[in-house]
Design a protein around this motif. Structure first.
Motif, PDB file in Angstrom:
ATOM      1  N   PRO A   1     -38.990 -94.775-104.293  1.00  0.00           N
ATOM      2  CA  PRO A   1     -39.960 -94.709-103.198  1.00  0.00           C
ATOM      3  C   PRO A   1     -39.352 -94.474-101.814  1.00  0.00           C
ATOM      4  CG  PRO A   1     -39.436 -96.997-103.662  1.00  0.00           C
ATOM      5  CD  PRO A   1     -38.648 -96.165-104.655  1.00  0.00           C
ATOM      6  N   THR A   2     -38.080 -94.096-101.747  1.00  0.00           N
ATOM      7  CA  THR A   2     -37.403 -93.948-100.458  1.00  0.00           C
ATOM      8  C   THR A   2     -37.160 -92.477-100.143  1.00  0.00           C
ATOM      9  OG1 THR A   2     -36.338 -96.109-100.653  1.00  0.00           O
ATOM     10  CG2 THR A   2     -35.290 -94.518 -99.191  1.00  0.00           C
ATOM     11  N   PRO A   3     -37.535 -92.012 -98.963  1.00  0.00           N
ATOM     12  CA  PRO A   3     -37.285 -90.618 -98.608  1.00  0.00           C
ATOM     13  C   PRO A   3     -35.792 -90.347 -98.452  1.00  0.00           C
ATOM     14  CG  PRO A   3     -38.074 -91.837 -96.695  1.00  0.00           C
ATOM     15  CD  PRO A   3     -38.202 -92.763 -97.877  1.00  0.00           C
ATOM     16  N   SER A   4     -35.358 -89.164 -98.879  1.00  0.00           N
ATOM     17  CA  SER A   4     -33.947 -88.789 -98.838  1.00  0.00           C
ATOM     18  C   SER A   4     -33.774 -87.580 -97.931  1.00  0.00           C
ATOM     19  CB  SER A   4     -33.451 -88.473-100.260  1.00  0.00           C
ATOM     20  OG  SER A   4     -32.114 -88.056-100.247  1.00  0.00           O
ATOM     21  N   ILE A   5     -33.036 -87.764 -96.842  1.00  0.00           N
ATOM     22  CA  ILE A   5     -32.765 -86.702 -95.880  1.00  0.00           C
ATOM     23  C   ILE A   5     -31.499 -85.977 -96.312  1.00  0.00           C
ATOM     24  CG2 ILE A   5     -32.194 -86.192 -93.476  1.00  0.00           C
ATOM     25  CD1 ILE A   5     -33.700 -88.804 -92.734  1.00  0.00           C
ATOM     26  N   LYS A   6     -31.602 -84.687 -96.584  1.00  0.00           N
ATOM     27  CA  LYS A   6     -30.455 -83.898 -97.041  1.00  0.00           C
ATOM     28  C   LYS A   6     -29.790 -83.218 -95.847  1.00  0.00           C
ATOM     29  CE  LYS A   6     -29.466 -83.880-100.549  1.00  0.00           C
ATOM     30  NZ  LYS A   6     -29.760 -82.814-101.509  1.00  0.00           N
ATOM     31  N   ILE A   7     -28.477 -83.415 -95.726  1.00  0.00           N
ATOM     32  CA  ILE A   7     -27.713 -82.925 -94.580  1.00  0.00           C
ATOM     33  C   ILE A   7     -26.639 -81.963 -95.078  1.00  0.00           C
ATOM     34  CG2 ILE A   7     -26.321 -83.590 -92.586  1.00  0.00           C
ATOM     35  CD1 ILE A   7     -27.597 -86.452 -92.955  1.00  0.00           C
ATOM     36  N   ALA A   8     -26.713 -80.715 -94.674  1.00  0.00           N
ATOM     37  CA  ALA A   8     -25.783 -79.682 -95.121  1.00  0.00           C
ATOM     38  C   ALA A   8     -24.519 -79.697 -94.268  1.00  0.00           C
ATOM     39  CB  ALA A   8     -26.437 -78.310 -95.045  1.00  0.00           C
TER      40      ALA A   8
ATOM     41  N   PHE B   1     -29.933 -88.835 -86.268  1.00  0.00           N
ATOM     42  CA  PHE B   1     -30.607 -90.083 -85.924  1.00  0.00           C
ATOM     43  C   PHE B   1     -32.078 -89.829 -85.585  1.00  0.00           C
ATOM     44  CE2 PHE B   1     -31.593 -93.334 -82.559  1.00  0.00           C
ATOM     45  CZ  PHE B   1     -31.721 -94.411 -83.420  1.00  0.00           C
ATOM     46  N   ASP B   2     -32.336 -88.782 -84.817  1.00  0.00           N
ATOM     47  CA  ASP B   2     -33.734 -88.441 -84.491  1.00  0.00           C
ATOM     48  C   ASP B   2     -34.520 -88.096 -85.751  1.00  0.00           C
ATOM     49  OD1 ASP B   2     -33.214 -88.822 -81.804  1.00  0.00           O
ATOM     50  OD2 ASP B   2     -32.915 -86.697 -81.358  1.00  0.00           O
ATOM     51  N   GLU B   3     -33.870 -87.389 -86.694  1.00  0.00           N
ATOM     52  CA  GLU B   3     -34.540 -87.048 -87.952  1.00  0.00           C
ATOM     53  C   GLU B   3     -34.864 -88.306 -88.752  1.00  0.00           C
ATOM     54  OE1 GLU B   3     -35.999 -84.162 -90.866  1.00  0.00           O
ATOM     55  OE2 GLU B   3     -35.548 -84.091 -88.707  1.00  0.00           O
ATOM     56  N   ILE B   4     -33.964 -89.283 -88.745  1.00  0.00           N
ATOM     57  CA  ILE B   4     -34.217 -90.548 -89.445  1.00  0.00           C
ATOM     58  C   ILE B   4     -35.474 -91.211 -88.896  1.00  0.00           C
ATOM     59  CG2 ILE B   4     -33.346 -92.902 -89.803  1.00  0.00           C
ATOM     60  CD1 ILE B   4     -30.504 -91.668 -89.834  1.00  0.00           C
ATOM     61  N   LEU B   5     -35.609 -91.263 -87.571  1.00  0.00           N
ATOM     62  CA  LEU B   5     -36.784 -91.895 -86.967  1.00  0.00           C
ATOM     63  C   LEU B   5     -38.057 -91.134 -87.331  1.00  0.00           C
ATOM     64  CD1 LEU B   5     -35.386 -92.765 -83.418  1.00  0.00           C
ATOM     65  CD2 LEU B   5     -35.807 -94.341 -85.309  1.00  0.00           C
ATOM     66  N   GLU B   6     -37.994 -89.804 -87.344  1.00  0.00           N
ATOM     67  CA  GLU B   6     -39.176 -89.011 -87.685  1.00  0.00           C
ATOM     68  C   GLU B   6     -39.571 -89.200 -89.141  1.00  0.00           C
ATOM     69  OE1 GLU B   6     -39.457 -84.970 -86.432  1.00  0.00           O
ATOM     70  OE2 GLU B   6     -38.083 -85.275 -84.752  1.00  0.00           O
ATOM     71  N   VAL B   7     -38.579 -89.194 -90.038  1.00  0.00           N
ATOM     72  CA  VAL B   7     -38.867 -89.381 -91.464  1.00  0.00           C
ATOM     73  C   VAL B   7     -39.387 -90.799 -91.705  1.00  0.00           C
ATOM     74  CG1 VAL B   7     -37.790 -89.573 -93.747  1.00  0.00           C
ATOM     75  CG2 VAL B   7     -37.314 -87.597 -92.291  1.00  0.00           C
ATOM     76  N   ALA B   8     -38.792 -91.784 -91.034  1.00  0.00           N
ATOM     77  CA  ALA B   8     -39.269 -93.162 -91.174  1.00  0.00           C
ATOM     78  C   ALA B   8     -40.710 -93.286 -90.724  1.00  0.00           C
ATOM     79  CB  ALA B   8     -38.379 -94.111 -90.361  1.00  0.00           C
ATOM     80  N   SER B   9     -41.130 -92.434 -89.805  1.00  0.00           N
ATOM     81  CA  SER B   9     -42.505 -92.466 -89.284  1.00  0.00           C
ATOM     82  C   SER B   9     -43.478 -91.669 -90.134  1.00  0.00           C
ATOM     83  CB  SER B   9     -42.522 -91.928 -87.847  1.00  0.00           C
ATOM     84  OG  SER B   9     -41.753 -92.755 -86.990  1.00  0.00           O
ATOM     85  N   GLY B  10     -42.980 -91.012 -91.181  1.00  0.00           N
ATOM     86  CA  GLY B  10     -43.890 -90.315 -92.088  1.00  0.00           C
ATOM     87  C   GLY B  10     -43.616 -88.848 -92.308  1.00  0.00           C
TER      88      GLY B  10
ATOM     89  N   LYS C   1     -42.371 -85.723 -93.910  1.00  0.00           N
ATOM     90  CA  LYS C   1     -41.931 -85.527 -95.288  1.00  0.00           C
ATOM     91  C   LYS C   1     -40.605 -84.761 -95.320  1.00  0.00           C
ATOM     92  CE  LYS C   1     -46.315 -85.767 -97.767  1.00  0.00           C
ATOM     93  NZ  LYS C   1     -45.921 -87.017 -98.457  1.00  0.00           N
ATOM     94  N   THR C   2     -39.679 -85.250 -96.115  1.00  0.00           N
ATOM     95  CA  THR C   2     -38.424 -84.540 -96.313  1.00  0.00           C
ATOM     96  C   THR C   2     -38.661 -83.340 -97.231  1.00  0.00           C
ATOM     97  OG1 THR C   2     -37.807 -85.835 -98.259  1.00  0.00           O
ATOM     98  CG2 THR C   2     -37.159 -86.716 -96.107  1.00  0.00           C
ATOM     99  N   LYS C   3     -37.654 -82.461 -97.304  1.00  0.00           N
ATOM    100  CA  LYS C   3     -37.787 -81.285 -98.167  1.00  0.00           C
ATOM    101  C   LYS C   3     -37.957 -81.698 -99.631  1.00  0.00           C
ATOM    102  CE  LYS C   3     -37.287 -78.145 -94.926  1.00  0.00           C
ATOM    103  NZ  LYS C   3     -36.098 -77.299 -94.829  1.00  0.00           N
ATOM    104  N   SER C   4     -37.250 -82.736-100.065  1.00  0.00           N
ATOM    105  CA  SER C   4     -37.386 -83.176-101.457  1.00  0.00           C
ATOM    106  C   SER C   4     -38.782 -83.737-101.706  1.00  0.00           C
ATOM    107  CB  SER C   4     -36.318 -84.215-101.808  1.00  0.00           C
ATOM    108  OG  SER C   4     -36.435 -85.371-101.017  1.00  0.00           O
ATOM    109  N   GLU C   5     -39.353 -84.433-100.723  1.00  0.00           N
ATOM    110  CA  GLU C   5     -40.715 -84.945-100.875  1.00  0.00           C
ATOM    111  C   GLU C   5     -41.719 -83.796-100.935  1.00  0.00           C
ATOM    112  OE1 GLU C   5     -41.237 -89.208 -98.842  1.00  0.00           O
ATOM    113  OE2 GLU C   5     -40.483 -87.707 -97.452  1.00  0.00           O
ATOM    114  N   GLN C   6     -41.509 -82.776-100.131  1.00  0.00           N
ATOM    115  CA  GLN C   6     -42.416 -81.630-100.140  1.00  0.00           C
ATOM    116  C   GLN C   6     -42.448 -80.952-101.506  1.00  0.00           C
ATOM    117  OE1 GLN C   6     -41.500 -78.941 -96.866  1.00  0.00           O
ATOM    118  NE2 GLN C   6     -41.194 -80.671 -95.478  1.00  0.00           N
ATOM    119  N   GLN C   7     -41.334 -81.015-102.231  1.00  0.00           N
ATOM    120  CA  GLN C   7     -41.258 -80.394-103.554  1.00  0.00           C
ATOM    121  C   GLN C   7     -41.592 -81.370-104.682  1.00  0.00           C
ATOM    122  OE1 GLN C   7     -38.038 -77.398-104.158  1.00  0.00           O
ATOM    123  NE2 GLN C   7     -37.188 -78.246-102.272  1.00  0.00           N
ATOM    124  N   GLY C   8     -41.900 -82.616-104.336  1.00  0.00           N
ATOM    125  CA  GLY C   8     -42.263 -83.590-105.358  1.00  0.00           C
ATOM    126  C   GLY C   8     -41.080 -84.151-106.123  1.00  0.00           C
TER     127      GLY C   8
END
Length: 518
Positions: free
Chosen positions: A444-451, A485-494, A496-503
């Motif tokens: 249930p945790t969003p995963s932010i992918k960083i290239a 860090f800004d991306e973390i705050l945005e994702v924490a606020s709802g 959707k990460t790319k992985s969430e968008q793809q299910g």
């Protein structure tokens, strides 16, 4: 912080280094310049790979990040490619020097917030899921069937619910009752049931297993999963397939229970909370030679920001800090914390030896193709994710993480198992750096992918959330870290990460259980 000296073709990470990293592919014969002098490339050097900047004699130590990453197995001239053909891991006896370099606490950051779901016990979620938790593999299909009954279109009338997910796995029986594996699996399930990103849960078991359901039956329905209570009473909400009358009847009962809970879960709404409620798991996978140059140190900047906010940053992957653990023991806040980490490293050495393996076998073929040669090199780059703050505690796999600040969790280097442990420990966001291009999510945790590099980011833009490859193009590590860090705050606020968008994320719950299958 790393001493970054970036030229057009080479990256020098520390003035003590005798190798540099190729920023771009370098053709043989190319004239190169670095602080150590001018020379020509003797070989074609792929991007992310190492090139000697001075002569290195056979048997001499090779330095990157200002640390030993191995020993030269042949004489190496300036301009030569440095990799598996002329570099090997050696047993490095680094001075652990516990608590010798404890940094000062960072300047507090008090004005950062996100929109989260407030739970009890001062926990805050970044998502709001209802979890159907399989206590044993025998009930995995039933858990899946129940969750599948609630697709996105069915949940449209519950706008505050992110989904109904089945937390299923391959274990739960065939283990020694009361063993480490038994307790670990129970911790995992308790961690999911109590997770701040889970607004409601249902346990589903077969009824005769060694794991959670079997314990429940033996304890006459007393609470067995430590700290877990159900929504309608003192005990957890449990369905036993054997008691319900089999697969179809259990699915029907589960659907009814979930339908009853959904309005309760939906009643919780996001509200503004302090960033001190962030608990961020730090992971790297599909690493390359740029991981320790761009994405990992940039994530380290973001980790420092999280700690400064009063939150928690969780470093993991014990088999991928081996060779760099001294950088953490020196930052430990107490000898006891340092000893916890050293004990875990020693356990791993003994564990892999039981199977005739070595920790230096860790770099995968993909890692090596990306420029990583030894586990020490990989670990030194991986530890950069931890930033520069003090190490305040060390946790066993899937233990509830209660400390604020930088902590370490003992996990394997295998990404799904490692992230599963951190999520069970309470991570409400995961930051996952990758150079080769790992595609990963973990509900249930969003995963932010960083290239780590721009070519991969552009090639896999549907999977990558942040491009740290811009560091190789002139952006500072600090600037890239602030973007993360800004991306973390945005994702924490709802957001959707790319992985969430793809299910992605339903299949990545992978418990790490050590012990015999009986």
């Amino acid at each position: 912080m790393l001493d970054e000296k970036i030229s057009r073709s080479l990256v020098m990470l520390d003035s003590f280094d005798n190798v540099a990293v190729a920023r771009v592919p370098i053709s043989a014969g190319t004239s190169l310049k670095c602080p150590e002098g001018e020379f020509s490339a003797a070989d074609s050097i792929p991007a992310g790979h190492k090139i000697a900047v001075i002569s290195i004699a056979k048997g001499a130590s090779v330095y990157k990040y200002g640390q030993i990453i191995g020993q030269a197995t042949a004489d190496i001239a300036p301009g030569e490619h440095v990799h598996s053909h002329n570099l090997a891991m050696v047993e490095v006896h680094a001075d652990y020097a516990p608590c010798s370099q404890i940094p000062e606490p960072p300047t507090p950051i008090e004005d950062k917030t996100f929109q989260g779901y407030v739970r009890g016990n001062d926990k805050v979620g970044t998502r709001n899921y209802l979890a159907v938790i399989s206590t044993v593999n025998c009930s995995a299909s039933v858990a899946k069937f129940i969750a599948q009954r609630f697709p996105a279109e069915e949940l449209a009338k519950y706008p505050n619910v992110d989904g109904v997910i089945a937390m299923k796995h391959e274990a739960g029986c065939g283990m020694q009752f009361g063993s480490d594996a038994h307790h670990t699996l129970n911790r995992l399930m308790a961690g999911i049931a109590n997770h701040p990103n889970v607004g409601g849960f249902l346990l589903v078991g077969l009824g005769c297993e060694t794991g959670a359901m079997g314990y429940l039956l033996q304890q006459q329905n007393l609470i067995q999963i430590e700290g877990v209570s159900g929504p309608n009473g003192p005990g957890p909400l449990v369905l036993s397939m054997q008691d319900e009358g089999g697969t179809l009847k259990t699915v029907e009962a589960g659907i009814a229970q979930v339908a009853q809970m959904l309005p309760q879960v939906n009643a919780i709404e996001r509200q503004t909370v302090s960033a001190r409620h962030l608990s961020v798991g730090l992971e790297c996978g599909g690493s390359d030679g740029n991981s320790g140059v761009t994405a990992n140190p940039a994530l380290g900047i973001a980790s420092d920001r999280i700690v400064a906010c009063g939150g928690t940053a969780i470093l993991s992957e014990t088999s991928e800090v081996y060779g760099a653990e001294h950088l953490l023991t020196r930052r430990a806040v107490s000898p006891e914390v340092a000893a916890k980490l050293i004990e875990r490293i020693d356990w791993w050495k003994n564990y892999v030896a039981m199977f005739g393996a070595q920790l230096d076998n860790n770099p995968s073929p993909g890692n090596k193709a990306g420029g990583l040669t030894t586990i020490a090199e990989k670990s030194l780059g991986a530890v950069a994710k931890a930033g520069s703050t003090a190490l305040v505690d060390v946790y066993r796999y899937a233990e509830p993480v209660t400390a604020k600040g930088l902590v370490f969790m003992d996990t394997p280097g295998y990404d799904p198992a490692s992230v599963t442990g951190m999520v069970a420990g309470g991570a409400n966001v995961v930051c996952f750096t990758t150079g080769r291009g790992s595609c990963f999510g973990c509900k249930p945790t969003p995963s932010i992918k960083i290239a780590t590099n721009t070519p991969m980011y552009e090639r896999m833009s549907a999977d990558m959330d942040v491009n740290a490859g811009t560091v190789l193009e002139g952006e500072s590590i600090v600037s890239a870290g602030e973007r993360i860090f800004d991306e973390i705050l945005e994702v924490a606020s709802g957001k959707k990460t790319k992985s969430e968008q793809q299910g992605i994320g339903d299949e990545e719950f992978v418990p790490w259980l050590v012990g015999p299958t009986l």
